[in-house]
Design an enzyme around this catalytic site. Sequence first.
Site, mmCIF file in Angstrom:
data_model
loop_
_atom_site.group_PDB
_atom_site.id
_atom_site.type_symbol
_atom_site.label_atom_id
_atom_site.label_comp_id
_atom_site.label_asym_id
_atom_site.label_seq_id
_atom_site.Cartn_x
_atom_site.Cartn_y
_atom_site.Cartn_z
ATOM 1 N N SER A 274 -3.479 14.789 -12.287
ATOM 2 C CA SER A 274 -3.613 13.512 -12.334
ATOM 3 C C SER A 274 -4.015 13.327 -10.820
ATOM 4 O O SER A 274 -3.244 13.644 -10.171
ATOM 5 C CB SER A 274 -2.641 12.746 -13.094
ATOM 6 O OG SER A 274 -2.743 11.274 -12.463
ATOM 7 N N LYS A 280 1.768 15.343 -14.131
ATOM 8 C CA LYS A 280 1.078 15.506 -15.315
ATOM 9 C C LYS A 280 0.630 16.787 -15.488
ATOM 10 O O LYS A 280 0.276 17.461 -14.391
ATOM 11 C CB LYS A 280 -0.024 14.795 -15.038
ATOM 12 C CG LYS A 280 0.146 13.066 -15.598
ATOM 13 C CD LYS A 280 0.735 12.738 -16.539
ATOM 14 C CE LYS A 280 -0.280 12.734 -17.939
ATOM 15 N NZ LYS A 280 -1.268 11.767 -17.654
ATOM 16 N N ASN A 282 -2.004 18.064 -17.986
ATOM 17 C CA ASN A 282 -2.836 17.641 -19.160
ATOM 18 C C ASN A 282 -3.362 18.951 -19.810
ATOM 19 O O ASN A 282 -3.893 19.948 -18.989
ATOM 20 C CB ASN A 282 -3.818 16.469 -18.662
ATOM 21 C CG ASN A 282 -3.345 15.239 -18.053
ATOM 22 O OD1 ASN A 282 -2.290 14.830 -18.519
ATOM 23 N ND2 ASN A 282 -3.815 15.065 -17.178
ATOM 24 N N ARG A 313 -47.231 12.729 -41.560
ATOM 25 C CA ARG A 313 -46.625 12.917 -40.123
ATOM 26 C C ARG A 313 -46.099 11.537 -39.867
ATOM 27 O O ARG A 313 -46.438 10.467 -40.244
ATOM 28 C CB ARG A 313 -47.918 12.985 -39.245
ATOM 29 C CG ARG A 313 -47.401 12.869 -37.770
ATOM 30 C CD ARG A 313 -47.021 14.382 -37.149
ATOM 31 N NE ARG A 313 -47.661 15.536 -37.879
ATOM 32 C CZ ARG A 313 -48.809 16.095 -37.378
ATOM 33 N NH1 ARG A 313 -49.721 15.365 -36.983
ATOM 34 N NH2 ARG A 313 -49.318 17.152 -38.234
#
Length: 461
Positions: A274, A280, A282, A313
């Site tokens: 972080s 942190k 993660n 089309r």
Amino acid sequence: MSRGELFDPLFGAAAVGAALSDRAWITALLDVEAALARAEAELGVIESGHAAAIDAAAKELADSTDPAELGRAAVAGGNPVIPLVGQLRAACAAAGVPASAVHKGATSQDISDTALMLLARRAGVLVVTDLQAAADAAATLARVHRDTSMAARTLGQQALPTTFGALAATWCAGLDRAAGGLTAVLAELPVQFGGAAGTLAALHPSGLAVAAELAAELGLADQGIPWHAERTRIGELAAALGVAAGAIAKTTTDIIALAATEVGEVSEDSPGGSSAMPHKRNAIAAIAARAAARRVPGLVADALGSMDHELQRAAGAWHAEWETITDLLRVTGGAAHRLAQSLTGLHVHPEAMARNLAASKGLLLAERVTGALSAHTDAAREIVTAAATKENPEIATDPAITEYLGADRLRELLDATEYLGHARELVDRMLTDRGGVDRLEARTVPPAAGDPGPTATEASS
């Protein structure tokens, strides 16, 4: 998630993104034009010398055409094929090739749809390769942790004991099934060749033969009949990518939940930090995979919602598919790649699993205790429910239960490792099933003719 150098690596789409770039689109469009010329020369529709010149000019234009300039030139006609054919005809004129020999009998949608099928095949091989890598990693986790007990959780709460191997086997089974489904769809992607209104009138009586030869040249499936306004192939491709993203998202959701600080049962090999919080760790590969996968359902809806092509089309519905399918391949491929990274380096923490198993003080074995208690009293469920819902529940010492079962018997019943049901057998069955069918390596769609496909390094990078 946008295209380009900033976000593609983060979301795992560097390799698949390169296979779907603007340059890749231009190359695929010109590959189709060159293959059409070769097919028509093979059948005597145009001269072989003209086909060789068209092929050479197409290769040169693939390298020299500026995507931005082509995009601006496409505004007037509504698609990039029109100005690209103009450039190709101009380049071939110097070699004495008449304009009528270039793009002969084709319409813009023939070239664009077939190029999209080529791109889907080329990018799809990368997606399947990463799905396979993720499934293989999950299978390894299942085998290694076949006997590693953990708490199963339903509706966010501890439910019964299971094994981490059984959970990983579930991941593997879903990823294998998704990879197999996508592989089957990729193998059936067809050429598109119908001419101005789907009748191949300009090439009659050779039109059907040219279509078949074009498919052979490009290594695509035969079209059966032109599918200008019949878009089930596009829908099937979108759906297969959606299913793959769903299998990816389920696995990443589990990884992120199990990596939470309070749970701590898994962690990634290279967790992300972080900018503000030094502590942190993660599960960033799983997070990035989940982020990419979350974009897929909306794109699938866009693709399915654009299947209502009118008459021969479509005005708008066809055009809506180009970027939608390209983005679908990009984000699904990125999600698969990041999941493979997460699973390949996933660390499992059995000590945390054991700690969490013990956290409920036996509550997650309430089903087992109830079953044993029912042999002694018809009020077994009521007794265990009352014990489990006290302010400080402790099934192991509750006198209303020990009255019937005794402390020693209760300790046996509250051993989580002895109430795993068929968890171990389910792991064995998954591993056996994987060995009892053709491996995904054998089912992977080969690259189209003339396309070397991704190298082993590219496919796993």
